[in-house]
Scaffold this motif. Sequence first.
Motif, mmCIF file in Angstrom:
data_model
loop_
_atom_site.group_PDB
_atom_site.id
_atom_site.type_symbol
_atom_site.label_atom_id
_atom_site.label_comp_id
_atom_site.label_asym_id
_atom_site.label_seq_id
_atom_site.Cartn_x
_atom_site.Cartn_y
_atom_site.Cartn_z
ATOM 1 N N ALA A 183 0.903 -1.152 0.024
ATOM 2 C CA ALA A 183 -0.319 -0.118 -0.097
ATOM 3 C C ALA A 183 1.057 1.639 -0.051
ATOM 4 O O ALA A 183 0.550 2.270 -0.507
ATOM 5 C CB ALA A 183 -0.737 -0.248 1.308
ATOM 6 N N GLU A 184 2.485 0.902 0.823
ATOM 7 C CA GLU A 184 3.111 2.258 0.866
ATOM 8 C C GLU A 184 3.583 2.788 -0.738
ATOM 9 O O GLU A 184 3.521 3.530 -1.103
ATOM 10 C CB GLU A 184 4.286 2.268 2.066
ATOM 11 N N SER A 185 4.112 1.525 -1.262
ATOM 12 C CA SER A 185 4.477 1.786 -2.592
ATOM 13 C C SER A 185 3.816 2.451 -3.777
ATOM 14 O O SER A 185 4.350 3.464 -3.885
ATOM 15 C CB SER A 185 4.829 -0.333 -3.110
ATOM 16 N N LEU A 186 2.150 1.904 -3.740
ATOM 17 C CA LEU A 186 1.324 2.509 -4.239
ATOM 18 C C LEU A 186 1.021 3.810 -4.329
ATOM 19 O O LEU A 186 1.175 5.204 -4.807
ATOM 20 C CB LEU A 186 -0.096 1.904 -4.305
ATOM 21 N N ARG A 187 1.170 4.009 -2.482
ATOM 22 C CA ARG A 187 0.879 5.673 -2.454
ATOM 23 C C ARG A 187 2.221 6.259 -2.586
ATOM 24 O O ARG A 187 1.881 7.328 -3.126
ATOM 25 C CB ARG A 187 1.162 5.482 -0.609
ATOM 26 N N HIS A 188 3.437 5.953 -2.143
ATOM 27 C CA HIS A 188 4.668 7.078 -2.762
ATOM 28 C C HIS A 188 4.762 7.030 -4.667
ATOM 29 O O HIS A 188 4.981 8.030 -4.876
ATOM 30 C CB HIS A 188 5.336 6.632 -2.038
ATOM 31 N N PHE A 189 3.775 6.383 -4.970
ATOM 32 C CA PHE A 189 3.997 6.316 -6.840
ATOM 33 C C PHE A 189 3.230 7.153 -7.024
ATOM 34 O O PHE A 189 3.009 8.644 -7.833
ATOM 35 C CB PHE A 189 3.330 4.646 -7.282
ATOM 36 N N PHE A 190 2.279 7.259 -6.370
ATOM 37 C CA PHE A 190 0.655 8.510 -6.447
ATOM 38 C C PHE A 190 1.405 9.421 -6.595
ATOM 39 O O PHE A 190 1.506 11.119 -7.445
ATOM 40 C CB PHE A 190 -0.448 8.321 -5.724
ATOM 41 N N ILE A 191 2.210 9.927 -5.125
ATOM 42 C CA ILE A 191 2.471 11.637 -4.513
ATOM 43 C C ILE A 191 4.094 11.622 -5.921
ATOM 44 O O ILE A 191 3.933 13.003 -5.664
ATOM 45 C CB ILE A 191 3.128 10.908 -3.128
ATOM 46 N N ASP A 192 4.872 10.934 -6.154
ATOM 47 C CA ASP A 192 5.680 11.086 -6.953
ATOM 48 C C ASP A 192 4.979 11.869 -8.421
ATOM 49 O O ASP A 192 5.757 12.135 -9.054
ATOM 50 C CB ASP A 192 7.022 9.903 -6.956
ATOM 51 N N ASN A 193 3.669 11.197 -7.966
ATOM 52 C CA ASN A 193 2.834 11.429 -9.415
ATOM 53 C C ASN A 193 2.273 12.914 -9.987
ATOM 54 O O ASN A 193 1.345 12.247 -10.608
ATOM 55 C CB ASN A 193 2.862 10.586 -10.568
ATOM 56 N N GLY A 194 2.503 13.590 -8.722
ATOM 57 C CA GLY A 194 1.988 15.156 -8.396
ATOM 58 C C GLY A 194 0.213 14.550 -7.332
ATOM 59 O O GLY A 194 -0.492 15.934 -7.754
ATOM 60 N N ILE A 195 -0.103 13.772 -7.054
ATOM 61 C CA ILE A 195 -1.042 13.672 -5.937
ATOM 62 C C ILE A 195 -0.811 14.161 -4.697
ATOM 63 O O ILE A 195 0.642 12.880 -3.826
ATOM 64 C CB ILE A 195 -1.866 12.040 -6.110
ATOM 65 N N GLN A 196 -1.143 14.335 -4.106
ATOM 66 C CA GLN A 196 -0.564 15.324 -2.768
ATOM 67 C C GLN A 196 -0.848 14.739 -1.656
ATOM 68 O O GLN A 196 -2.447 13.429 -1.903
ATOM 69 C CB GLN A 196 -2.282 16.446 -2.130
ATOM 70 N N ALA A 197 -0.055 14.128 -0.579
ATOM 71 C CA ALA A 197 0.330 13.533 0.481
ATOM 72 C C ALA A 197 -0.836 13.291 1.022
ATOM 73 O O ALA A 197 -1.540 11.967 1.699
ATOM 74 C CB ALA A 197 1.623 13.471 0.906
ATOM 75 N N ASN A 198 -1.934 14.170 1.441
ATOM 76 C CA ASN A 198 -2.588 14.575 2.450
ATOM 77 C C ASN A 198 -3.740 13.616 1.921
ATOM 78 O O ASN A 198 -4.846 13.867 2.376
ATOM 79 C CB ASN A 198 -2.829 15.604 3.089
ATOM 80 N N ARG A 199 -3.981 13.543 0.431
ATOM 81 C CA ARG A 199 -5.001 13.140 0.065
ATOM 82 C C ARG A 199 -5.425 10.994 0.030
ATOM 83 O O ARG A 199 -6.801 10.994 -0.509
ATOM 84 C CB ARG A 199 -5.554 13.423 -1.038
ATOM 85 N N ILE A 200 -4.551 11.149 0.476
ATOM 86 C CA ILE A 200 -4.200 9.452 0.205
ATOM 87 C C ILE A 200 -3.602 9.049 1.852
ATOM 88 O O ILE A 200 -3.248 9.311 2.460
ATOM 89 C CB ILE A 200 -3.104 8.857 -0.314
ATOM 90 N N SER A 201 -4.214 7.845 1.933
ATOM 91 C CA SER A 201 -4.662 6.940 3.412
ATOM 92 C C SER A 201 -3.826 5.375 2.637
ATOM 93 O O SER A 201 -4.638 5.120 1.748
ATOM 94 C CB SER A 201 -5.264 6.496 4.479
ATOM 95 N N THR A 202 -3.728 4.370 4.249
ATOM 96 C CA THR A 202 -3.631 3.129 3.592
ATOM 97 C C THR A 202 -3.538 2.212 4.783
ATOM 98 O O THR A 202 -4.145 2.206 5.809
ATOM 99 C CB THR A 202 -1.776 2.869 3.216
ATOM 100 N N MET A 203 -3.710 0.857 4.048
ATOM 101 C CA MET A 203 -4.178 -0.129 5.292
ATOM 102 C C MET A 203 -3.730 -1.391 4.139
ATOM 103 O O MET A 203 -4.396 -2.515 3.416
ATOM 104 C CB MET A 203 -6.055 -0.301 5.385
ATOM 105 N N GLY A 204 -3.213 -2.627 5.142
ATOM 106 C CA GLY A 204 -2.901 -3.344 4.939
ATOM 107 C C GLY A 204 -4.026 -4.877 5.483
ATOM 108 O O GLY A 204 -4.608 -3.789 6.138
ATOM 109 N N ASN A 205 -3.736 -5.589 5.269
ATOM 110 C CA ASN A 205 -4.589 -6.588 6.032
ATOM 111 C C ASN A 205 -4.020 -8.098 6.109
ATOM 112 O O ASN A 205 -2.830 -8.321 5.506
ATOM 113 C CB ASN A 205 -6.025 -6.916 5.178
ATOM 114 N N ASN A 206 -4.247 -8.681 6.884
ATOM 115 C CA ASN A 206 -3.585 -9.882 7.468
ATOM 116 C C ASN A 206 -4.056 -11.368 6.848
ATOM 117 O O ASN A 206 -3.197 -12.311 7.317
ATOM 118 C CB ASN A 206 -2.787 -9.800 9.000
#
Length: 236
Positions: A183-206
């Motif tokens: 989830a963090e890899s995807l989040r960083h990809f979006f941020i690196d491509n111009g999406i503001q960090a405060n618009r994105i949250s993440t959630m993993g699952n076990n």
Amino acid sequence: MTMKNLKYIALILVLLIAPEMNAQMRTVVSLTGVVLDAISKQPIGVNVEIYDSGNKRVQKVTSNAKTGVYFATSLKPGETYEVRIAEFNYMRQSVVVSFPKTDKYAEFSRDLTLIPKKSGTKIELPFKAFGLHKSTLKFGSNVLLQDFINLFKGNLTVNFKIISFPDEIGDPNQNMQLTQARAESLRHFFIDNGIQANRISTMGNNTTDPNNPPPTGNASKGKRYTGTCYLVIEEF
């Protein structure tokens, strides 16, 4: 070669080329397709606007509410257009369509799927972004994710959550670490491509995805199940 001969050759070339150029100038092409709700897969009636390369609107048509079909004509071959849809209950979307050069009438097809602008809307990534037990994006994922980059750039008030599920039933702690890292890899990809960090949250699952669990039988040769990833609209 004399100047007179050069003029004569030039005249012949003009006479040969002019009919083809005139034919292309007179020729039109059409764009058609079906507009569907991305979640329900049901047809919807919306306004479809088409803009030329100079950002001038050249067509505005409405898709049929029962069939979802839209049809726009009088477009020029060899040109590039942007198809835009701005509907109150759906996220703004646009696609670029380029027509080949032709001197004959032709119809081209481009279906459109619209994502409801509603909290809780869950969008499954339509491809496997990660390899088995891996948390780095697969080669080529950047191209496949570009449509989502454009989607969120065109809807600046929309926040979303990235949810990742593991590949198999296993150690809960390891599954949580893997899916959170994905989830963090995807989040960083979006941020690196111009999406503001405060618009994105993440959630993993076990635990594995209850809506798309791993197959219980033997997988087809060459196919390995990997956990699902979703983008979930949180607020707008």
